[in-house]
Design a protein around this motif. Structure first.
Motif, mmCIF file in Angstrom:
data_model
loop_
_atom_site.group_PDB
_atom_site.id
_atom_site.type_symbol
_atom_site.label_atom_id
_atom_site.label_comp_id
_atom_site.label_asym_id
_atom_site.label_seq_id
_atom_site.Cartn_x
_atom_site.Cartn_y
_atom_site.Cartn_z
ATOM 1 N N MET A 109 31.931 -14.899 58.801
ATOM 2 C CA MET A 109 30.566 -15.642 58.810
ATOM 3 C C MET A 109 30.822 -16.902 58.112
ATOM 4 O O MET A 109 31.357 -17.027 56.911
ATOM 5 C CB MET A 109 29.696 -14.973 58.004
ATOM 6 N N THR A 110 30.334 -18.094 58.754
ATOM 7 C CA THR A 110 30.665 -19.502 57.914
ATOM 8 C C THR A 110 29.784 -19.609 56.963
ATOM 9 O O THR A 110 28.608 -18.957 56.783
ATOM 10 C CB THR A 110 30.360 -20.540 59.115
ATOM 11 N N VAL A 111 29.767 -20.511 56.032
ATOM 12 C CA VAL A 111 29.073 -20.855 55.203
ATOM 13 C C VAL A 111 27.592 -21.337 55.474
ATOM 14 O O VAL A 111 26.735 -20.927 55.014
ATOM 15 C CB VAL A 111 29.951 -21.929 54.147
ATOM 16 N N PHE A 112 27.726 -22.102 56.665
ATOM 17 C CA PHE A 112 26.482 -22.481 57.017
ATOM 18 C C PHE A 112 25.812 -21.315 57.656
ATOM 19 O O PHE A 112 24.597 -21.348 57.412
ATOM 20 C CB PHE A 112 26.628 -23.472 58.333
ATOM 21 N N THR A 113 26.304 -20.561 58.230
ATOM 22 C CA THR A 113 25.530 -19.372 58.835
ATOM 23 C C THR A 113 25.052 -18.725 57.677
ATOM 24 O O THR A 113 23.873 -18.258 57.781
ATOM 25 C CB THR A 113 26.447 -18.488 59.677
ATOM 26 N N GLN A 114 25.698 -18.194 56.587
ATOM 27 C CA GLN A 114 25.166 -17.683 55.565
ATOM 28 C C GLN A 114 24.139 -18.352 54.774
ATOM 29 O O GLN A 114 23.054 -17.921 54.719
ATOM 30 C CB GLN A 114 26.320 -17.367 54.394
ATOM 31 N N GLN A 115 24.193 -19.796 54.797
ATOM 32 C CA GLN A 115 23.050 -20.636 54.332
ATOM 33 C C GLN A 115 21.829 -20.245 54.773
ATOM 34 O O GLN A 115 20.621 -20.373 54.466
ATOM 35 C CB GLN A 115 23.397 -22.109 53.949
ATOM 36 N N LEU A 116 22.010 -20.410 56.267
ATOM 37 C CA LEU A 116 20.863 -20.337 57.168
ATOM 38 C C LEU A 116 20.165 -18.902 57.113
ATOM 39 O O LEU A 116 18.880 -19.101 56.908
ATOM 40 C CB LEU A 116 21.162 -20.604 58.629
ATOM 41 N N LYS A 117 20.808 -18.045 56.943
ATOM 42 C CA LYS A 117 20.250 -16.660 56.681
ATOM 43 C C LYS A 117 19.582 -16.737 55.397
ATOM 44 O O LYS A 117 18.525 -16.038 55.269
ATOM 45 C CB LYS A 117 21.326 -15.676 56.761
ATOM 46 N N ASP A 118 20.240 -17.029 54.437
ATOM 47 C CA ASP A 118 19.460 -17.152 53.099
ATOM 48 C C ASP A 118 18.137 -17.962 53.086
ATOM 49 O O ASP A 118 17.158 -17.534 52.535
ATOM 50 C CB ASP A 118 20.465 -17.758 52.124
ATOM 51 N N LEU A 119 18.145 -19.167 53.881
ATOM 52 C CA LEU A 119 17.117 -19.791 53.794
ATOM 53 C C LEU A 119 15.878 -19.050 54.614
ATOM 54 O O LEU A 119 14.348 -19.423 54.458
ATOM 55 C CB LEU A 119 17.156 -21.212 54.345
ATOM 56 N N GLN A 120 16.104 -18.417 55.826
ATOM 57 C CA GLN A 120 15.130 -17.614 56.560
ATOM 58 C C GLN A 120 14.618 -16.526 55.898
ATOM 59 O O GLN A 120 13.448 -16.329 55.617
ATOM 60 C CB GLN A 120 15.984 -17.088 57.743
ATOM 61 N N ARG A 121 15.473 -15.882 54.914
ATOM 62 C CA ARG A 121 15.164 -14.909 54.034
ATOM 63 C C ARG A 121 13.990 -15.298 53.021
ATOM 64 O O ARG A 121 13.082 -14.944 52.793
ATOM 65 C CB ARG A 121 16.292 -14.061 53.406
ATOM 66 N N LEU A 122 14.678 -16.385 52.407
ATOM 67 C CA LEU A 122 13.605 -17.154 51.372
ATOM 68 C C LEU A 122 12.365 -17.475 51.962
ATOM 69 O O LEU A 122 11.292 -17.361 51.488
ATOM 70 C CB LEU A 122 14.195 -18.426 50.805
ATOM 71 N N ALA A 123 12.314 -18.328 53.310
ATOM 72 C CA ALA A 123 11.238 -18.400 54.063
ATOM 73 C C ALA A 123 10.211 -17.405 54.216
ATOM 74 O O ALA A 123 9.024 -17.387 53.877
ATOM 75 C CB ALA A 123 11.454 -19.246 55.232
ATOM 76 N N PHE A 124 10.769 -16.053 54.397
ATOM 77 C CA PHE A 124 9.892 -14.944 54.878
ATOM 78 C C PHE A 124 9.137 -14.479 53.522
ATOM 79 O O PHE A 124 8.300 -14.451 53.434
ATOM 80 C CB PHE A 124 10.605 -14.195 55.282
ATOM 81 N N LYS A 125 10.034 -14.568 52.375
ATOM 82 C CA LYS A 125 9.606 -13.900 51.132
ATOM 83 C C LYS A 125 8.617 -14.788 50.733
ATOM 84 O O LYS A 125 7.507 -14.126 50.090
ATOM 85 C CB LYS A 125 10.757 -14.055 50.070
ATOM 86 N N VAL A 126 8.546 -15.992 50.689
ATOM 87 C CA VAL A 126 7.644 -16.951 50.062
ATOM 88 C C VAL A 126 6.610 -17.478 50.823
ATOM 89 O O VAL A 126 5.476 -18.387 50.369
ATOM 90 C CB VAL A 126 8.200 -18.038 48.986
ATOM 91 N N SER A 127 6.629 -17.029 52.237
ATOM 92 C CA SER A 127 5.607 -17.778 52.973
ATOM 93 C C SER A 127 4.114 -17.365 52.584
ATOM 94 O O SER A 127 3.764 -16.216 52.079
ATOM 95 C CB SER A 127 5.922 -17.039 54.310
ATOM 96 N N PRO A 128 3.086 -18.228 52.622
ATOM 97 C CA PRO A 128 1.706 -17.922 52.215
ATOM 98 C C PRO A 128 1.182 -17.006 53.203
ATOM 99 O O PRO A 128 -0.007 -16.588 52.744
ATOM 100 C CB PRO A 128 1.259 -19.481 52.111
ATOM 101 N N ALA A 129 1.761 -16.874 54.174
ATOM 102 C CA ALA A 129 0.943 -15.935 55.252
ATOM 103 C C ALA A 129 1.532 -14.268 54.694
ATOM 104 O O ALA A 129 2.637 -13.997 54.786
ATOM 105 C CB ALA A 129 1.398 -16.192 56.558
ATOM 106 N N ALA A 130 0.436 -13.413 54.857
ATOM 107 C CA ALA A 130 0.980 -12.144 54.210
ATOM 108 C C ALA A 130 1.450 -11.221 55.621
ATOM 109 O O ALA A 130 1.030 -11.357 56.681
ATOM 110 C CB ALA A 130 -0.354 -11.391 54.144
ATOM 111 N N GLN A 131 2.802 -11.078 55.577
ATOM 112 C CA GLN A 131 3.667 -10.605 56.692
ATOM 113 C C GLN A 131 4.204 -9.240 56.338
ATOM 114 O O GLN A 131 4.656 -8.998 55.171
ATOM 115 C CB GLN A 131 4.845 -11.589 57.001
ATOM 116 N N LEU A 132 4.219 -8.466 57.311
ATOM 117 C CA LEU A 132 4.833 -7.048 57.236
ATOM 118 C C LEU A 132 5.558 -6.660 58.349
ATOM 119 O O LEU A 132 5.226 -7.152 59.495
ATOM 120 C CB LEU A 132 3.507 -6.064 57.328
ATOM 121 N N ILE A 133 6.924 -6.427 58.350
ATOM 122 C CA ILE A 133 7.790 -5.831 59.406
ATOM 123 C C ILE A 133 7.647 -4.322 59.277
ATOM 124 O O ILE A 133 7.682 -3.526 58.568
ATOM 125 C CB ILE A 133 9.103 -6.349 59.179
#
Length: 190
Positions: free
Chosen positions: A1-25
């Motif tokens: 996995m490239t550094v860019f791919t890992q950074q993108l995954k980390d950003l996506q995880r952070l966006a889900f975590k702190v989103s102001p919309a209450a979300q459930l999977i």
């Protein structure tokens, strides 16, 4: 996995975590992951939710079953893969509140296998099949949460006699014979 791919995954995880919309999977109606806004909305710590059936956040087992059947049937017939409604949900402290929910299936052939849900708390109830006034909706929300007519009157800054009149109208409109039946019919009215 490239550094860019890992950074993108980390950003996506952070966006889900702190989103102001209450979300459930969910997977087969079991809570797999949720974000901070969802934890705040329902009042649970993360470790008490993950791995539990979504039944935990419904006011009753009957409500869980009814809404589940309705949403599953809709998703099986829908080409959009999405479902939304307004319903009662329950906070950890026992408070029942009106919420708008939107679900998106990632597995259309088996809708509940993997879904993403969004919840939004609403200030007042909307009853599609029963014509309630705004004040009756407001009174019904307090009745569902176990308040007496006098307590509702204090919260709404009106006389308890006025609340009793609204309660009587609710009982007539919902054809309830007693308080327990009234609460049940308020919760289950679609």
């Amino acid at each position: 996995m490239t550094v860019f791919t890992q950074q993108l995954k980390d950003l996506q995880r952070l966006a889900f975590k702190v989103s102001p919309a209450a979300q459930l999977i969910t997977g087969d109606r079991v809570m797999l992951d949720c974000n901070e806004a969802f934890l705040e909305l329902f009042g649970y710590p993360r470790e008490e939710l993950l791995g539990q059936l979504t039944l935990l956040i419904y006011p009753s087992q009957a409500d869980y079953k009814t809404i589940g059947n309705r949403s599953r049937n809709w998703l099986l017939c829908s080409k959009t893969g999405s479902y939304s409604d307004e319903r009662f949900m329950q906070h950890k402290n026992g408070e029942v509140f009106w919420a708008r929910s939107q679900g998106y299936t990632l597995t259309p052939d088996d809708p509940f296998k993997l879904m993403v849900w969004h919840f939004e708390r609403l200030d007042r109830a909307h009853h599609a099949t029963v014509d309630l006034t705004p004040r009756e909706r407001e009174v019904s929300m307090h009745i569902v949460n176990g308040l007496t007519c006098k307590e509702v009157a204090r919260k709404l800054a009106i006389s308890h006699r006025t609340v009793e009149v609204h309660r009587a109208r609710l009982m007539k409109k919902l054809q309830a014979k007693n308080s327990a039946e009234l609460v049940s019919k308020i919760i289950f009215v679609d």
